[in-house]
Design an enzyme around this catalytic site. Sequence first.
Site, PDB file in Angstrom:
ATOM      1  CB  CYS A 191      -0.961  -0.040   1.189  1.00 36.92           C
ATOM      2  SG  CYS A 191      -0.213  -0.456   2.784  1.00 36.92           S
ATOM      3  CE  LYS A 250       2.732   4.358  12.753  1.00 32.56           C
ATOM      4  NZ  LYS A 250       2.779   5.627  11.995  1.00 32.56           N
TER       5      LYS A 250
END
Length: 604
Positions: free
Chosen positions: A368, A410
């Site tokens: 991505c 994350k």
Amino acid sequence: MASPVSVYNSNALHIPSTPRESLKMELLADVSLLPGEDRIIDKDIIYICPFNGAVKGKVLITNYRLYFKSSDTDVTVTLDVPLGAISRVEKMGGASSRGENSYGLDITCKDMRNLRFALKQEGHSRRDIFELLFRHAFPLSHGLSLFAYVTQEKYSESGWNIYKPIEEFRRQGLPNSKWRITFINKNYDLCDTYPTVLAVPFKSKEEDLRRVAAFRSRARIPVLSWIHRENQAVIVRCSQPLVGMSGKRNKDDERYLDLIREANDTTKLTIFDARPNVNAVANKATGGGYEGDEYQNAELIFLDIQNIHVMRESLKKLKDIVYPNVEESHWLSSLESTHWLEHIKLVLSGAIQVADKVSSGNSVVVHCSDGWDRTAQLTSLAMLMLDSHYRTLRGFQVLIEKEWISFGHKFASRIGHGDKNHADQDRSPIFVQFIDCVWQMTKQFPTAFEFNEHLLLTILDHLYSCRFGTFLYNCESARDQHEVRLKTVSLWSLVNSKMDIYLNPFYTPESGRVLYPVASMRHLELWVTYYIRWNPRIRQQQSPVEQRYKELLALRDEYLKKLEQLQLSDSSTSSRLANSSTPNTSSSTTSTPSQQYTHLNTPF
């Protein structure tokens, strides 16, 4: 297994308590605290329940949870909310506010519910509870430790051992003549958000990897996630190339992708860019971009999956229509307006395309922007479709550890563990979306997964709770720095200590089967058991077959206990008879209790 500790400790002075104080003690006497969990404050309060109206009771706040129990005899309401699930705490009303129950606290949670409490207006009655709750719900913002570092829970098995990279690569048949294992990142020097053990093309040299890292966002180079045992096609993950507005090229990066293609003689390497085309083009303005025509023997496919901000707003809209009330009259149009299921469809559809290419012998590269959000969704779901090992209880744990945790999704930024900044633009339900996609697959293939829905709910609850170290921090280097494996407990320690409750009774192992779910709006459902579970009016329907299975299991356990008692009873009788028998009694006529009962079987 951790043993809970009672919350209530009587005063050493043993002062006689009034009936009112006795009632308070009774309300909280049945709360069990975790080892290491400490009481912070308890207080008389009114819970403004969206389903039952104002309910009087008592709230207890510890360093791990907010617990409320009603004192009203006609309505029993209990709340047990991990502080980690709290996103926002605000004061409601002021000292001069008019109206009943207009002064108190508004609490927004990350798990699809909100809480409202009212207090008496005199004497700043909410000051202490607001300050203590704010402090302990957001410990990192106040210099405190997350509860995972405080808990004293002990388990017989360490969940930190569930995933060992070398063992997982060996299971896949690596290394081999085309792919090698490299430790170039052992000190996180190459890429600080990647794991230390990586699989790369056999022909690539360490200096090649460093040159490729310079041309990939965050130095997240293309590395192997999974290899097909038969056709040797691979799933490779990475971040976007740093093409920029000027259309920069990097011969090392182009050659490196060709090495990936050559490893199983794929005619054309398929590069799946998870983003919409327009977003990928826009990323050129910030130095990013995508692979152009200069990458020969490669085809580029955009999968149109939206970014973290779109997903965050979509889930907010979904929360608005499911909590506290579900409006029946416009339900379908309201659900459609959130676009949540549409996003689920696009993620699943992208993963199906990845799995299909690999299954037919074509190697693929998935990325991505930075390769830690949509990329993780696509690789892990495709691997779940292709490899039945990941559909087992332990295999699924490995999949999450590998593709999400070790490769640097994350979690800290997306969830905001212990952080008071609820408006942080980095927050997004990417992992929740992945678990939703897994749930959709379990609905379409009810016998293909060894684990059940309860496991998925448990994972999402502890995604927020901060009770375990599993989902803390953004990457492995940060976890090493904060000694997560040494100082915290893994969620898998809890799960594997009581595996029975997470098992699917209908599971049928099928090692070679590839799952292709139907990713159309007609076949996707809203996960009511998760998104609307706080509404008592939405009764969860359990399938009659599953209910009957549970009843039979309970019956089996009951019979086994009786059998055990009979064996013990018979054993004592036999020993008495043996002691009183004559020495010349033939041993061949005497049978042990186990021999006597070998013919007994429970037909479940």
